[in-house]
Design an enzyme around this catalytic site. Structure first.
Site, PDB file in Angstrom:
ATOM      1  N   CYS A 166     -19.508  58.320   7.061  1.00 32.74           N
ATOM      2  CA  CYS A 166     -18.686  57.679   6.024  1.00 32.74           C
ATOM      3  C   CYS A 166     -19.464  56.689   5.168  1.00 32.74           C
ATOM      4  CB  CYS A 166     -17.484  56.990   6.671  1.00 32.74           C
ATOM      5  SG  CYS A 166     -16.293  58.123   7.408  1.00 32.74           S
ATOM      6  N   ARG A 208     -15.350  30.162   4.212  1.00 34.75           N
ATOM      7  CA  ARG A 208     -15.119  31.319   3.339  1.00 34.75           C
ATOM      8  C   ARG A 208     -16.346  32.240   3.261  1.00 34.75           C
ATOM      9  NH1 ARG A 208     -12.595  27.040   1.761  1.00 34.75           N
ATOM     10  NH2 ARG A 208     -14.386  26.156   0.655  1.00 34.75           N
ATOM     11  N   HIS A 210     -19.357  28.237   7.320  1.00 37.11           N
ATOM     12  CA  HIS A 210     -18.583  27.974   6.105  1.00 37.11           C
ATOM     13  C   HIS A 210     -17.258  28.732   6.221  1.00 37.11           C
ATOM     14  CE1 HIS A 210     -17.295  27.993   1.937  1.00 37.11           C
ATOM     15  NE2 HIS A 210     -18.288  27.157   1.614  1.00 37.11           N
ATOM     16  N   ARG A 230     -17.977  48.219   2.428  1.00 38.73           N
ATOM     17  CA  ARG A 230     -18.709  47.927   3.655  1.00 38.73           C
ATOM     18  C   ARG A 230     -20.208  48.145   3.459  1.00 38.73           C
ATOM     19  NH1 ARG A 230     -16.078  51.382   8.198  1.00 38.73           N
ATOM     20  NH2 ARG A 230     -17.311  50.043   9.569  1.00 38.73           N
ATOM     21  N   LYS A 282     -10.237  55.593  -0.321  1.00 41.68           N
ATOM     22  CA  LYS A 282     -11.125  55.951   0.782  1.00 41.68           C
ATOM     23  C   LYS A 282     -12.577  55.639   0.435  1.00 41.68           C
ATOM     24  CE  LYS A 282     -12.800  58.150   4.414  1.00 41.68           C
ATOM     25  NZ  LYS A 282     -12.709  57.660   5.772  1.00 41.68           N
TER      26      LYS A 282
END
Length: 407
Positions: free
Chosen positions: A260, A246, A244, A213, A206
């Site tokens: 969070c 990737r 691009h 992020r 978690k």
């Protein structure tokens, strides 16, 4: 294991939607919350949480039949903890007192074979701490007779009902037996995959997800700061770089908010301060972005030549929530920026925020788009709500687009 009765402690952003889903699946649900106002609203069939289809589902005959809420614990087969776990920045430690308090509330009701599920975000090792508390207080219980699992939620506010059902879940039992018992509960409503592991891995998972992020957002925010100095359009740059195959750079914003992403990395840092170097750097970048935006607004203020002395600079803000198309103000960087200028006597602020209750936030001077544009010397776009997509600004206004709405 019997699953005839389920008690859910904490009827907030996760607990209430979870209670509604399980009640809709014919489970007998007993919701507990110490906030009397929350309980009164539930009794009046009012829900203050803005979630798609939640109120409609909550009012259904089936849910009303199977769901009861009160300020008393009801003896059950399963106890689900969905209480808040904030990070105390003064002492730099996660606050799991609400989790412990919930355990002490149910501890005398526990029978062998019962299941405790912790959904609250917790630092690594919390599930083991809970286990020790239970067996220390209840020495009449046989070892490992209570099943305990850590099962973190993965939801996007505003779409909680759908995501609680469709998202994959991590189930981390204190032992395999506990994981298997918790799996039976989630099988009642989860359509995604159920992945069994141990409690420490689930707790870490978690924290890792939201830290990942936070780090990626920090790169985008840092990039926007660098591009401003080099006079490069960061939105165009990111669009080109993402061609691009990737590369997938996120869009920058005024910082990071929500309960969070802005909080969970601190759970890792506080326990591992010397080795969480990248995580800490990302947190500092995202917190600094708030001050950077404030300084950008101050620069705009200096550019304005007011016709009269002592006339207030008027700043119009679009958006105050921590993310687009949400009513959630928790840890909102936009709100912190607005509040900073609210305290300045020489500044008058206006705000357009379609997702919050005007009566509750009168101090924010909420208004409409047309009036804000007419009155403001400086216009700052902090959040790109869908209501702002067709925004047309007057050319002679000084505009600071932090969310990339105009791009």
């Amino acid at each position: 294991m019997k699953i005839n009765k389920i008690s859910i402690l904490g009827l907030g952003y996760i607990g209430l939607p979870l209670a509604v889903i399980l009640a809709d699946k014919s489970c007998k649900i007993y919701g507990f919350d110490k906030d009397q106002k929350v309980l009164e609203n539930i009794k009046k069939l009012k829900i203050k949480i803005k979630e798609k289809d939640l109120l409609k589902k909550f009012k259904s005959q089936k849910v009303q039949k199977n769901f009861k809420a009160s300020n008393k614990i009801i003896k059950s087969d399963v106890y689900i903890l969905a209480v808040p776990t904030p990070f105390n920045k003064k002492v730099l430690k996660p606050d799991i007192s609400a989790v412990k308090s919930a355990i002490y509330k149910i501890i005398h009701f526990l029978d062998a074979g019962n299941l405790i599920i912790i959904e609250s975000t917790c630092p690594v090792g919390t599930t083991e701490i809970i286990k020790k508390i239970i067996y220390k207080k209840r020495n009449d219980l046989k070892k490992d007779s209570i099943n305990i699992s850590y099962c973190p939620e993965r939801i996007l506010p505003g779409n909680t009902l759908k995501e609680l059902i469709s998202n994959d879940r991590i189930i981390g039992g204190i032992d395999l037996k506990s994981s298997k018992h918790a799996e039976k509960v989630y099988k009642k409503f989860v359509k995604g995959s159920l992945n069994l592991t141990n409690s420490k891995t689930a707790e870490m998972c978690k924290l890792v997800e939201n830290t990942y992020r936070d780090i990626n957002i920090a790169y985008a925010n840092e990039l926007s700061i660098i591009c401003e100095k080099l006079k490069i359009d960061v939105w165009n740059l990111i669009k080109l770089a993402n061609l691009h195959p990737r590369v997938n750079i996120l869009n920058p914003g005024p910082g990071v908010g929500g309960h969070c992403i802005a909080v969970d990395p601190w759970f890792l840092i506080s326990r591992n301060p010397k080795i969480s170097k990248l995580t800490l750097a990302a947190r500092k970048v995202n917190d600094y972005k708030i001050n950077w935006v404030i300084n950008q607004i101050k620069r705009k203020i200096k550019e304005i030549n007011l016709p009269k002395k002592n006339k207030n600079i008027k700043i119009g803000f679009f958006g105050a929530t921590y993310k687009a198309n949400s009513e959630d103000l928790r840890e909102s960087p936009s709100l912190r920026i607005i509040n900073y200028f609210l305290k300045k006597n020489e500044v008058k602020t206006y705000l357009v925020e379609p997702n919050i209750d005007r009566s509750k936030f009168k101090y924010l001077n909420l208004t409409n788009t047309k009036y804000l544009i007419k009155k403001s010397d400086i216009i700052v776009i902090l959040v790109n709500h869908k209501e702002f997509k067709k925004l047309k600004l007057i050319k002679d206004k000084k505009v600071l687009d932090i969310s990339g709405l105009l791009n």
